[in-house]
Motif scaffolding. Structure first.
Motif, PDB file in Angstrom:
ATOM      1  N   THR A 250      53.598  21.064 -15.991  1.00  0.00           N
ATOM      2  CA  THR A 250      54.931  21.661 -16.013  1.00  0.00           C
ATOM      3  C   THR A 250      55.985  20.650 -15.580  1.00  0.00           C
ATOM      4  O   THR A 250      57.055  20.529 -16.201  1.00  0.00           O
ATOM      5  N   TYR A 254      56.193  18.552 -19.607  1.00  0.00           N
ATOM      6  CA  TYR A 254      57.130  19.577 -20.078  1.00  0.00           C
ATOM      7  C   TYR A 254      58.531  19.414 -19.505  1.00  0.00           C
ATOM      8  O   TYR A 254      59.501  19.906 -20.081  1.00  0.00           O
ATOM      9  N   GLU A 379      52.463  23.864 -21.945  1.00  0.00           N
ATOM     10  CA  GLU A 379      53.693  23.710 -22.713  1.00  0.00           C
ATOM     11  C   GLU A 379      53.815  24.769 -23.796  1.00  0.00           C
ATOM     12  O   GLU A 379      54.905  25.291 -24.065  1.00  0.00           O
TER      13      GLU A 379
END
Length: 445
Positions: A250, A254, A379
């Motif tokens: 994350t 991402y 993602e």
């Protein structure tokens, strides 16, 4: 730490850096080549399709973990490490020459898919091989510090990819990046893998593996049968990886897309935020690893899980409204410092759970399964929530995964004092896992 120990860390980490450069540039440059392999239309849908192929690489990681973990336990850590970088080089070349949709229709997607499958096989074995190598090659009381360089090298690979992206963004037009310049990092990755192949051909085996006669004479070593005998530890690896891998992906792969696609930052600024945050993140890994050698692995893991469980939602919410470089950087740094409690030591924690004859497979397969289920889909899940108009649902998903891992960290045993040479013997005798003597000689390569 002496020169020889640093040499071991360098040899064990250099290839990992190139492996993860190739792995992460796919995610970093996806915003530029997503439209090249699919019909023109919805940008978010094309990015989701491209990241779906990215996720396929994760689902190949359990296969790579099984095949290359078996190689690592039966043929040695060196053999597995050499094979992983060979596969990665081949995959980088395929992506670099993949034809676009305008040239070959969905033929380019097929080439991209094969390349990602090869990358998945490679990385599925690389993590365990390098984690095992760095852990076994470390002196007693230094395993946390030495194994932390796995994420130092992983992050260095990503920084090289992001740095190259920033340079290309500032020296080439947007049209050039979308049409052909996105291929440059994959060409560089293939060349780097060739250099690392030479380095790994000349590395030596770890003493822990070379001196373990019982592991080398056991016909079941490196097999699923042997792993099943350690199924409790295997399930433990999956559970303790769950929260860490979701949080890690994350705030790394991402993050750039989130800052540009949701927070409204332009792509160059979003990339610069990620670069600066990851550089600091890379630098603190050895510090946290060394701290774990002093106070234990569990305190760091618990700190990460508590922080991710309770801070993910506010951090992601504030990031969406950051608006400029400095607020975004501060929030990204906070998030990555929390994640450091997991990344800096997870490699050695997993390796410390298994005896020598099943260590590579024991780390590789369950870790790869956890990454396929949670890391590889992070993602895609995030984009799915965004497309559905409930992007904040993803924040709660990350926090929930961290909460599950928190339960595991609280209940698991401490592993920092385990003697790697005596794990199997202690288990067979039904005794507690043996502590490493402070006067034991360090493992070498």
């Amino acid at each position: 730490m002496g020169r020889e120990q640093w040499k071991k860390i360098w040899v064990g980490s250099a290839g990992n850096m190139v492996e993860w450069f190739d792995w992460f540039v796919y995610a970093s440059f996806a915003v530029y080549f997503a439209d090249s392999f699919f019909p023109k239309g919805n940008d978010t849908a094309n990015l989701m399709n491209t990241m779906g192929i990215f996720a396929v690489g994760f689902f190949m990681r359990p296969v790579g973990g099984w095949v290359l973990g078996r190689v690592g336990d039966r043929k040695g850590r060196k053999a597995a490490l050499t094979l992983t970088v060979t596969l990665m080089s081949a995959s980088a070349i395929l992506i670099a020459v993949a034809p676009t949709y305008a040239v070959a229709g969905y033929g380019g997607v097929a080439v991209l898919l094969v390349a990602r499958m090869l990358q998945g096989l490679s990385v599925g074995g690389e993590y365990a091989a390098s984690a095992t190598y760095l852990t076994e090659a470390s002196a007693p009381g230094r395993r946390g510090f030495a194994s932390s360089f796995q994420y130092v090298s992983m992050t260095a690979g990503q920084l090289l990819g992001l740095g190259l992206q920033i340079v290309l963004q500032r020296t080439m037009s947007e049209d050039a990046l979308h049409s052909w310049a996105w291929r440059i990092p994959f060409i560089i990755g293939a060349l780097g893998a060739a250099i690392v192949f030479y380095l790994r051909r000349n590395m030596l085996e770890t003493e822990v593996y070379a001196q373990d006669d019982s592991a080398q004479n056991d016909p079941d070593r490196g097999t699923l049968k042997a792993l099943w005998a350690h199924r409790r530890e295997a399930f433990l690896v999956i559970a303790l990886t769950m929260g860490g891998t979701v949080a890690y992906y994350t705030y790394t792969t991402y993050l750039t897309k989130y800052l540009s696609g949701s927070a409204g930052l332009d792509k160059p600024t979003a990339s610069l935020v990620s670069f600066c945050a990851l550089f600091v993140f890379m630098c603190v890994q050895p510090l946290a690893g060394r701290l774990s050698d002093r106070i234990g692995r569990r305190p760091l893991l618990i700190t990460f899980a508590v922080g991710s469980t309770f801070l993910t939602v506010p951090i992601m919410t504030l990031l969406k409204h950051a608006g400029s470089f400095w607020p975004a950087l501060g929030l990204a740094l906070l998030a990555l410092l929390v994640v450091t409690g997991y990344t800096s030591i997870n490699a050695c924690v997993k390796a410390e759970l298994f005896p020598t004859g099943i260590r590579a497979l024991g780390v590789a397969l369950p870790y790869a399964i956890a990454n396929a289920l949670f890391g590889g889909t992070a993602e895609y899940v995030a984009l799915w929530f965004k497309k559905g108009g409930i992007e904040s649902g993803y924040y709660w998903y990350v926090a929930g995964c961290a909460a599950v891992s928190l339960i595991v960290y609280i209940t698991m045993r401490e592993t920092k004092t385990i003697d790697l040479n005596r794990v199997k013997q202690a288990e067979e005798e039904g005794a507690p896992l043996p502590a490493q003597s402070a006067n034991s000689s360090p493992s070498g390569v």
